[in-house]
Design a protein around this motif. Structure first.
Motif, short mmCIF file in Angstrom:
data_model
loop_
_atom_site.label_atom_id
_atom_site.label_comp_id
_atom_site.label_asym_id
_atom_site.label_seq_id
_atom_site.Cartn_x
_atom_site.Cartn_y
_atom_site.Cartn_z
N ARG A 129 0.81 -1.21 0.00
CA ARG A 129 0.00 0.00 0.00
C ARG A 129 0.85 1.27 0.00
NH1 ARG A 129 -3.94 1.11 4.97
NH2 ARG A 129 -1.88 1.35 5.97
N THR A 130 1.98 1.24 0.71
CA THR A 130 2.80 2.45 0.82
C THR A 130 3.36 2.91 -0.52
OG1 THR A 130 3.36 1.89 3.11
CG2 THR A 130 4.78 3.46 1.98
N PRO A 131 4.07 2.06 -1.28
CA PRO A 131 4.58 2.55 -2.57
C PRO A 131 3.47 2.84 -3.58
CG PRO A 131 5.02 0.21 -2.31
CD PRO A 131 4.53 0.69 -1.00
N ILE A 132 2.36 2.10 -3.51
CA ILE A 132 1.25 2.38 -4.43
C ILE A 132 0.68 3.77 -4.15
CG2 ILE A 132 -1.12 1.73 -5.00
CD1 ILE A 132 -0.32 -1.17 -4.74
N ALA A 133 0.48 4.10 -2.87
CA ALA A 133 -0.06 5.42 -2.53
C ALA A 133 0.91 6.53 -2.95
CB ALA A 133 -0.34 5.49 -1.03
N ALA A 134 2.21 6.32 -2.72
CA ALA A 134 3.19 7.33 -3.09
C ALA A 134 3.27 7.51 -4.61
CB ALA A 134 4.56 6.94 -2.54
N LEU A 135 3.25 6.40 -5.33
CA LEU A 135 3.30 6.47 -6.80
C LEU A 135 2.06 7.16 -7.34
CD1 LEU A 135 4.72 5.70 -9.42
CD2 LEU A 135 3.57 3.49 -9.31
N ARG A 136 0.91 6.85 -6.77
CA ARG A 136 -0.32 7.51 -7.21
C ARG A 136 -0.26 9.00 -6.93
NH1 ARG A 136 -6.44 6.15 -4.96
NH2 ARG A 136 -7.51 7.80 -6.14
N ALA A 137 0.28 9.38 -5.77
CA ALA A 137 0.37 10.80 -5.44
C ALA A 137 1.25 11.55 -6.44
CB ALA A 137 0.93 10.96 -4.02
N VAL A 138 2.40 10.96 -6.77
CA VAL A 138 3.31 11.61 -7.73
C VAL A 138 2.65 11.76 -9.09
CG1 VAL A 138 5.50 11.35 -8.95
CG2 VAL A 138 5.38 10.82 -6.51
N LEU A 139 2.02 10.70 -9.59
CA LEU A 139 1.40 10.74 -10.92
C LEU A 139 0.21 11.69 -10.96
CD1 LEU A 139 1.60 6.96 -11.92
CD2 LEU A 139 3.13 8.83 -12.58
N GLU A 140 -0.59 11.73 -9.87
CA GLU A 140 -1.73 12.65 -9.84
C GLU A 140 -1.26 14.11 -9.86
OE1 GLU A 140 -4.12 11.69 -6.48
OE2 GLU A 140 -5.20 10.08 -7.50
N ASN A 141 -0.16 14.38 -9.16
CA ASN A 141 0.36 15.74 -9.16
C ASN A 141 0.84 16.16 -10.54
OD1 ASN A 141 -0.14 16.17 -6.46
ND2 ASN A 141 1.87 15.44 -5.81
N VAL A 142 1.46 15.20 -11.27
CA VAL A 142 1.91 15.50 -12.63
C VAL A 142 0.72 15.71 -13.55
CG1 VAL A 142 3.15 14.59 -14.62
CG2 VAL A 142 4.10 14.29 -12.32
N VAL A 143 -0.30 14.84 -13.45
CA VAL A 143 -1.48 14.95 -14.31
C VAL A 143 -2.25 16.23 -14.03
CG1 VAL A 143 -3.71 13.91 -14.87
CG2 VAL A 143 -1.69 12.46 -14.63
N ASP A 144 -2.37 16.60 -12.75
CA ASP A 144 -3.13 17.80 -12.39
C ASP A 144 -2.34 19.08 -12.59
OD1 ASP A 144 -5.18 16.12 -11.68
OD2 ASP A 144 -4.67 16.10 -9.54
N GLY A 145 -1.09 18.97 -12.99
CA GLY A 145 -0.29 20.15 -13.22
C GLY A 145 0.28 20.78 -11.97
N VAL A 146 0.16 20.10 -10.84
CA VAL A 146 0.71 20.63 -9.60
C VAL A 146 2.23 20.63 -9.64
CG1 VAL A 146 0.80 20.33 -7.09
CG2 VAL A 146 -1.34 19.90 -8.34
#
Length: 363
Positions: A129-146
């Motif tokens: 769960r830990t690396p999945i959550a971190a990877l999702r956070a990084v990719l969502e930030n890139v997709v959202d333009g953050v």
């Protein structure tokens, strides 16, 4: 010899059946003798003989059938997955007592295996769960333009992806647990760059999760105000351990220390040489409220989240209570030791790893 120590050895089943036949013959013979001396009719003697024999047979049969009925009930419960049932009378000393003891032993083994399987699934789920959550956070930030898809961000995502790959690969090795041995891929490594990478990954992951929660207005918060400090002496210190297992230990301890740190607190990771060649001593210390001494023996148990929720820092989400249990599991695999150490402030977890980690038999 004390009277409490005197214990008659129970008769085996064959002896009980033989005694039943002998007693029945004696009763019948005795009644016949009484009939001959008192001129009693033979039919009355026959009826009395049959009744007496049936009563004795019923008494003996009850002593044999009752344990068998209980064993059948327990065996049926075990076949349906209830490993908590046990057969009473395992101390009878006869064949039925031996059979009851074997059924109870089988139930103990099955219960232990079921507990180990559930613990394994929970630990692996926690680690995934830990690396999945971190990877999702990084990719969502890139997709959202953050954040931009710069090399540093992509390296963070790549590290989490690689860690996921390693964790999935370990799932294939977990089948060896059924044979009682967990493989350790121990190697010699330089402590400073290794631990420095673990701390940097923790900082990048925390920052990425915090940015994601800020964008999504999540109720949970990741701690970004806690300073991580690394202290390795001597700087060229080398150790011998399984890098992935050790990563589990240090990452979980850092995560736990950050959650319990006060605002703008400090988490220190220390590494020193042990007494044996290539042995290693690692400490993770925070500046939080610490752990009461009465809880020291329970902190490494599964699902133990501490005596009070107030012990958690402002960024704590309560956790699953598995982080320290996973750390102890990985240290035990190395043949090492993990414990809560004395500390004037906060909590200090001390780890000792031997120079050459043997394979540990878990059976």
């Amino acid at each position: 010899m004390n009277r409490s120590q005197v214990r008659l050895r129970p008769f085996p089943i064959k002896a009980k059946l033989g005694t039943l036949v002998v007693v029945s013959v004696f009763i019948t013979t005795g009644l016949l003798i009484v009939a001959l001396r008192t001129d009693t009719e033979l039919r009355f003697i026959t009826v009395f003989s049959v009744i007496a024999t049936l009563l004795i047979t019923q008494f003996v049969a009850h002593g044999l059938a009752s344990p068998l009925a209980e064993m059948t009930t327990v065996a049926r419960a075990i076949s349906h997955g209830d490993y908590t049932r046990r057969v009473s009378g395992s101390d009878r000393g006869d064949e039925l007592g031996s059979l009851a003891e074997m059924i109870n032993r089988m139930a103990d083994d099955l219960e232990a295996q079921d507990h180990h399987r559930k613990e394994l699934v929970a630990n692996v789920s926690h680690e995934l769960r830990t690396p999945i959550a971190a990877l999702r956070a990084v990719l969502e930030n890139v997709v959202d333009g953050v954040s931009e898809a710069d090399p540093e961000t992509m390296r963070t995502a790549l590290k989490q992806t690689e860690r996921l790959g390693r964790l999935v690969e370990t799932l294939l090795d977990l089948s060896r647990l059924d044979h009682g041995v967990v493989p350790l891929r121990a190697r010699r490594f330089e402590v400073w760059p290794y631990l420095s990478g673990v701390l940097k990954e923790a900082q990048l992951t925390g920052a990425a999760v915090a940015r994601r929660n800020l964008v999504s207005n999540s109720g949970s918060h990741s701690r970004t105000d806690v300073h991580l400090h690394l202290d390795v002496s001597p700087p060229e210190l080398a150790g011998y351990a399984d890098a992935e297992r050790l990563h589990q230990v240090v990452a979980n301890l850092i995560d736990n220390a950050v959650k319990h740190s006060p605002p703008h607190g400090r988490v220190t990771v220390r590494a020193r040489a042990g007494t044996q060649p290539e042995s290693l001593e690692i400490e993770v210390q925070d500046e939080g409220p610490g752990i009461p001494r009465s809880e020291w023996h329970r902190v490494f148990e599964r699902f133990n989240r501490g005596a009070s929720p107030k012990a958690h820092g402002p960024g704590s989400d309560g956790g699953t209570g598995l982080g320290l249990a996973i750390a102890r599991w990985a240290v035990d695999l190395h043949g090492g030791r993990i414990r809560v150490a004395e500390s004037a402030r906060g909590c200090r977890i001390h780890i000792t790893l031997p120079g050459r980690a043997p394979q540990v038999d878990l059976t």
